[in-house]
Design a protein around this motif. Structure first.
Motif, PDB file in Angstrom:
ATOM      1  N   ASN A  17       0.644  -1.322   0.032  1.00  0.00           N
ATOM      2  CA  ASN A  17       0.159  -0.254   0.012  1.00  0.00           C
ATOM      3  C   ASN A  17       0.841   1.245   0.382  1.00  0.00           C
ATOM      4  OD1 ASN A  17      -2.344  -1.634  -0.435  1.00  0.00           O
ATOM      5  ND2 ASN A  17      -2.771  -1.274   2.110  1.00  0.00           N
ATOM      6  N   GLU A  18       1.977   1.150   0.546  1.00  0.00           N
ATOM      7  CA  GLU A  18       3.080   2.703   0.727  1.00  0.00           C
ATOM      8  C   GLU A  18       3.767   2.712  -1.072  1.00  0.00           C
ATOM      9  OE1 GLU A  18       4.772   5.779   1.634  1.00  0.00           O
ATOM     10  OE2 GLU A  18       3.213   4.853   2.717  1.00  0.00           O
ATOM     11  N   VAL A  19       4.048   0.964  -1.244  1.00  0.00           N
ATOM     12  CA  VAL A  19       4.509   1.390  -2.405  1.00  0.00           C
ATOM     13  C   VAL A  19       3.572   2.440  -3.293  1.00  0.00           C
ATOM     14  CG1 VAL A  19       5.606   0.606  -4.290  1.00  0.00           C
ATOM     15  CG2 VAL A  19       5.689  -0.097  -2.115  1.00  0.00           C
ATOM     16  N   ILE A  20       2.115   1.370  -3.544  1.00  0.00           N
ATOM     17  CA  ILE A  20       0.961   2.163  -4.247  1.00  0.00           C
ATOM     18  C   ILE A  20       1.100   3.699  -4.248  1.00  0.00           C
ATOM     19  CG2 ILE A  20      -0.642   2.309  -5.104  1.00  0.00           C
ATOM     20  CD1 ILE A  20      -1.498  -0.760  -4.285  1.00  0.00           C
ATOM     21  N   ARG A  21       0.990   3.984  -2.840  1.00  0.00           N
ATOM     22  CA  ARG A  21       0.967   5.854  -2.676  1.00  0.00           C
ATOM     23  C   ARG A  21       2.168   5.815  -3.316  1.00  0.00           C
ATOM     24  NH1 ARG A  21       2.987  10.045   0.412  1.00  0.00           N
ATOM     25  NH2 ARG A  21       4.272   8.589   1.546  1.00  0.00           N
ATOM     26  N   LEU A  22       3.667   5.696  -3.180  1.00  0.00           N
ATOM     27  CA  LEU A  22       4.455   6.351  -3.329  1.00  0.00           C
ATOM     28  C   LEU A  22       4.495   6.189  -5.608  1.00  0.00           C
ATOM     29  CD1 LEU A  22       6.743   5.304  -1.197  1.00  0.00           C
ATOM     30  CD2 LEU A  22       6.053   7.763  -0.893  1.00  0.00           C
ATOM     31  N   CYS A  23       4.096   5.688  -5.357  1.00  0.00           N
ATOM     32  CA  CYS A  23       3.792   5.427  -7.278  1.00  0.00           C
ATOM     33  C   CYS A  23       3.104   6.419  -7.319  1.00  0.00           C
ATOM     34  CB  CYS A  23       3.782   4.385  -7.734  1.00  0.00           C
ATOM     35  SG  CYS A  23       5.107   2.802  -7.194  1.00  0.00           S
ATOM     36  N   PHE A  24       1.884   6.345  -6.937  1.00  0.00           N
ATOM     37  CA  PHE A  24       0.971   7.469  -7.466  1.00  0.00           C
ATOM     38  C   PHE A  24       1.405   9.287  -7.175  1.00  0.00           C
ATOM     39  CE2 PHE A  24      -2.330   3.950  -7.698  1.00  0.00           C
ATOM     40  CZ  PHE A  24      -3.478   4.462  -8.869  1.00  0.00           C
ATOM     41  N   LYS A  25       2.799   9.035  -5.784  1.00  0.00           N
ATOM     42  CA  LYS A  25       2.898  10.379  -6.343  1.00  0.00           C
ATOM     43  C   LYS A  25       3.458  10.828  -7.104  1.00  0.00           C
ATOM     44  CE  LYS A  25       1.257  11.724  -1.836  1.00  0.00           C
ATOM     45  NZ  LYS A  25       1.385  12.628  -1.078  1.00  0.00           N
ATOM     46  N   ALA A  26       4.543   9.872  -7.880  1.00  0.00           N
ATOM     47  CA  ALA A  26       5.663   9.270  -9.006  1.00  0.00           C
ATOM     48  C   ALA A  26       5.572   9.638 -10.200  1.00  0.00           C
ATOM     49  CB  ALA A  26       6.588   8.144  -8.169  1.00  0.00           C
ATOM     50  N   GLY A  27       3.935   9.042 -10.010  1.00  0.00           N
ATOM     51  CA  GLY A  27       3.275   9.595 -11.759  1.00  0.00           C
ATOM     52  C   GLY A  27       3.755   8.069 -12.661  1.00  0.00           C
ATOM     53  N   ILE A  28       3.866   6.865 -11.618  1.00  0.00           N
ATOM     54  CA  ILE A  28       3.645   5.719 -12.104  1.00  0.00           C
ATOM     55  C   ILE A  28       2.735   5.182 -11.256  1.00  0.00           C
ATOM     56  CG2 ILE A  28       6.167   5.505 -13.284  1.00  0.00           C
ATOM     57  CD1 ILE A  28       6.798   4.465 -10.947  1.00  0.00           C
ATOM     58  N   GLY A  29       1.532   5.662 -10.963  1.00  0.00           N
ATOM     59  CA  GLY A  29       0.662   4.501 -10.014  1.00  0.00           C
ATOM     60  C   GLY A  29       0.084   3.096 -10.933  1.00  0.00           C
ATOM     61  N   PHE A  30       0.013   3.491 -12.087  1.00  0.00           N
ATOM     62  CA  PHE A  30      -0.649   2.333 -12.928  1.00  0.00           C
ATOM     63  C   PHE A  30      -0.103   0.775 -12.229  1.00  0.00           C
ATOM     64  CE2 PHE A  30      -2.121  -1.091 -16.319  1.00  0.00           C
ATOM     65  CZ  PHE A  30      -3.250  -1.148 -15.688  1.00  0.00           C
TER      66      PHE A  30
END
Length: 180
Positions: A17-30
């Protein structure tokens, strides 16, 4: 050895869940939505629950017991955000060599390392934790210089400028720079 399926499930889900949150903020949410789904497969989940340690990867517990981690071998072969995925045989030498990772997977690797540091270090986590983990490991000799320097650039930025600025930079940068 005690079997800890609930604790293991909570730990890997918190991390994911933390990786998903970070990925969305980094522009690679999908990409983040598909992060580490193999950890829920029987090949990884059962050893993870069996070798659950709480403060570090259960793969280390499996290594302590068997001398290797089958769960890790399964995991790294299915998840492109691990530099260990990016190995192939060099035609001339027939030796196994690292391949430079695409930037999108370096970004996910960054998010993964930050989330892992938060998950396993808990209250002792600082913005420098992922950088220290990298620089104190032997990872540099196992990745290409380009992959290492791009990851190092992001982790240094995190340590110096913080999470929000680093993730915004990642979101707005198609080609990652390399640390000097």
């Amino acid at each position: 050895m005690k079997f800890h399926p609930i604790k293991h499930f909570i730990t890997i889900t918190k991390h994911r869940n933390e990786v998903i949150r970070l990925c969305f903020k980094a522009g690679i949410g999908f990409q983040g939505l598909f992060h580490d789904l193999s950890k829920y497969s029987p090949s990884e989940f059962i050893p993870g629950a069996k070798y659950y340690l709480g403060n570090q990867s259960p793969n280390n517990g499996e290594r302590f017991d068997k001398g290797y981690s089958f769960a890790w071998m399964h995991h790294k072969g299915r998840n492109k955000h691990h530099f260990e995925f990016w190995y192939d045989y060099e035609m001339e030498t027939k030796k196994l060599v690292p391949i430079t990772m695409p930037d999108r997977y370096i970004k996910e690797m960054f998010c993964d390392r930050v989330a892992a540091s938060k998950t396993y270090n808990r209250a002792n986590y600082t913005q420098e934790s992922p950088l220290l983990y990298l620089t104190q490991s032997t990872a540099r000799e196992k990745m290409t210089e380009t992959t290492y320097r791009k990851l190092l650039y992001l982790l240094k930025m995190l340590a110096e400028k913080g999470e929000a600025e680093t993730l915004a930079f990642m979101r707005n940068t198609a080609v990652l720079p390399e640390a000097q």
